[in-house]
Design an enzyme around this catalytic site. Structure first.
Site, PDB file in Angstrom:
ATOM      1  N   ASP A  41       0.852  -1.183   0.000  1.00 13.17           N
ATOM      2  CA  ASP A  41       0.000   0.000   0.000  1.00 13.17           C
ATOM      3  C   ASP A  41       0.891   1.237   0.000  1.00 13.17           C
ATOM      4  OD1 ASP A  41      -1.728   2.057   0.687  1.00 13.17           O
ATOM      5  OD2 ASP A  41      -2.980   0.727   1.908  1.00 13.17           O
ATOM      6  N   TYR A  69     -11.791  12.350  -4.358  1.00 12.18           N
ATOM      7  CA  TYR A  69     -11.001  12.021  -5.552  1.00 12.18           C
ATOM      8  C   TYR A  69     -10.360  13.277  -6.150  1.00 12.18           C
ATOM      9  CZ  TYR A  69      -9.651  10.034 -10.040  1.00 12.18           C
ATOM     10  OH  TYR A  69      -8.923   9.624 -11.136  1.00 12.18           O
TER      11      TYR A  69
END
Ligand code: UDP
Length: 306
Positions: free
Chosen positions: A54, A143
């Site tokens: 990650d 986003y």
């Protein structure tokens, strides 16, 4: 080159990985498989290094790296409603970690940004210099605001530490391996699946909203060109100059599939941009021209589904 590709198991990432491998580059992929799939890498699995990891966590990448490409983020509306925290952190903390790694490895960083930064632009086709007003607390914000902050961070690393970088603002890439359906919701995948199942095509709003749909091979050719010839510190739009409305897209999908599906109208999601048209003259000046018109792209998608 030895390239670290973050998000390399995703739709665009896996196509870019294949292009880099074909180019003779060594590819190290880091992906947490949150929306990417290992099966996307089947064709090149013997030729790449894969790390499940990650980018928002500490990164431990051994050996020299010449180039880092950051494509690690969920990118669909339904995902940013379901995983807003992961998305906000992937593009901010994740980009920070990759920028630090790029500095320590003396690597260049390429960042996959988005035409979402143009929101509902007053200038269409929209050039890289256009500054939009984004709503930082809307459902889209995790986003678009984090992608925007990712750009800010890269520019900060460039100013303070001399980070070599290129920012690419992508416009609606589509093609095999893009994820749609109910979870991901990308329009072309949804329409194709609906048409093939002879179900109604779900057009949101009037369907007059437009996008610069760009076939994946053209998008990847553009990214490869920028890796080779793009200028450090520059921002490039990458998208077809042809705007297609959602209603026209629905008709083209029905035609391409020979489906008997009807069109059904539903509510427009909040903040859905009305027009999205790319001014890609900057990358075109380097020699990029999209080669796959939408009709041909849809036919190629059909082959993939079959
Ligand atoms: N859209 C639609 N029907 C669907 C899914 C999407 O009409 O079933 C519309 C959506 O509202 C938007 C356009 O198609 O106007 C493109 O949507 P997508 O999520 O693929 O990309 P984005 O909105 O992020 O550009």
């Amino acid at each position: 080159m030895r390239v670290l590709l973050a998000g390399g198991a995703g739709f665009l990432g896996s196509h870019l990985a294949e292009a880099l491998v074909a180019n003779g580059d060594k590819v190290v992929i880091i992906d947490n498989l949150s929306s990417g799939l290992l099966s996307n890498l089947n064709a090149i699995e013997e030729k790449i290094e894969f790390m499940k990891g990650d980018i928002t966590k500490e990164l431990n990448v051994k050996g020299s790296i010449d180039l880092i490409v950051n494509m690690a983020s969920r990118a669909a509306r339904k995902e940013w409603e379901t995983y807003p925290v992961e998305i906000a952190l992937a593009n901010s903390v994740g980009t920070d970690n990759l920028a630090r790694l790029a500095i320590s490895k003396k690597a260049r960083l390429i960042y996959a940004s988005t035409s979402e930064l143009y929101a509902n632009p007053e200038v269409v086709p929209t050039p890289e210099t256009y500054i939009a007003r984004l709503d930082h607390i809307s459902s889209r914000a995790p986003y678009d605001e984090s992608k925007k902050f990712g750009e800010t961070l890269i520019k900060a690393y460039e100013a303070q530490y001399g980070l070599r970088n290129i920012i690419i603002r992508l416009f609606n890439a589509y093609g095999p391996r893009m994820r749609g359906g109910d979870m991901y919701g990308r329009v072309i995948d949804r329409f194709m699946k609906q048409a093939l199942a002879e179900e109604p095509l779900t057009v949101y709003g009037t369907g007059k909203q437009t996008r610069s749909f760009t076939y994946v091979s053209d998008t990847i050719a553009g990214i490869m060109l920028l890796i080779k010839s793009g200028k450090n510190g520059e921002i490039y739009n990458l998208g077809s100059s042809v705007e297609t409305s959602v209603i026209d897209l629905a008709k083209l999908v029905i035609e391409a599939t020979g489906s008997k599906s009807k069109i059904e109208y539903g509510p427009l999601p909040p903040g859905d941009p009305q027009r999205r048209g790319a001014d890609s003259s900057k990358i075109s000046a380097l020699g990029w021209t999209p080669k796959v018109p939408i009709k041909q792209g849809l036919r190629q998608m059909l082959k993939f589904y079959k």
